[in-house]
Design an enzyme around this catalytic site. Structure first.
Site, short mmCIF file in Angstrom:
data_model
loop_
_atom_site.label_atom_id
_atom_site.label_comp_id
_atom_site.label_asym_id
_atom_site.label_seq_id
_atom_site.Cartn_x
_atom_site.Cartn_y
_atom_site.Cartn_z
N TYR A 1 -5.08 -22.15 70.65
CA TYR A 1 -5.64 -21.06 71.14
C TYR A 1 -6.17 -20.99 72.67
O TYR A 1 -7.14 -22.35 72.89
CB TYR A 1 -6.69 -20.56 70.20
N GLY B 1 -8.65 -13.36 72.36
CA GLY B 1 -9.01 -12.52 71.83
C GLY B 1 -7.99 -11.61 70.96
O GLY B 1 -7.46 -12.48 70.36
#
Length: 75
Positions: free
Chosen positions: A21, A28
């Site tokens: 990530y 998001g």
């Protein structure tokens, strides 16, 4: 030294082809979007740009680098 070690971790993640990530994914609601290696520089530049603000004339690149170094070395 801490910055160099952090960079080594990122380089290893990318060399191993792992998906992490914010390193090679969107953020998001785009966290499941994997960003191609060719676009990683643009991803990181956009992240910095989206979180920055300023007034007046842009500061010199050398001064910016030095300020960043001082901040990274501060406890």
């Amino acid at each position: 030294d801490a910055v160099r070690k952090s960079r080594e971790v990122i380089d290893k993640v990318l060399a191993d082809g792992r998906t992490v990530y914010g390193i090679n994914t969107g953020f998001g609601k785009f966290c499941r979007v994997v960003v191609s290696p060719a676009k990683l520089v643009v991803l990181q530049e956009n992240l910095i740009t989206s979180h920055s603000c300023g007034v007046g004339k842009p500061i010199d690149a050398v001064f910016r680098r030095d300020q960043t170094s001082v901040q990274n070395l501060s406890p």
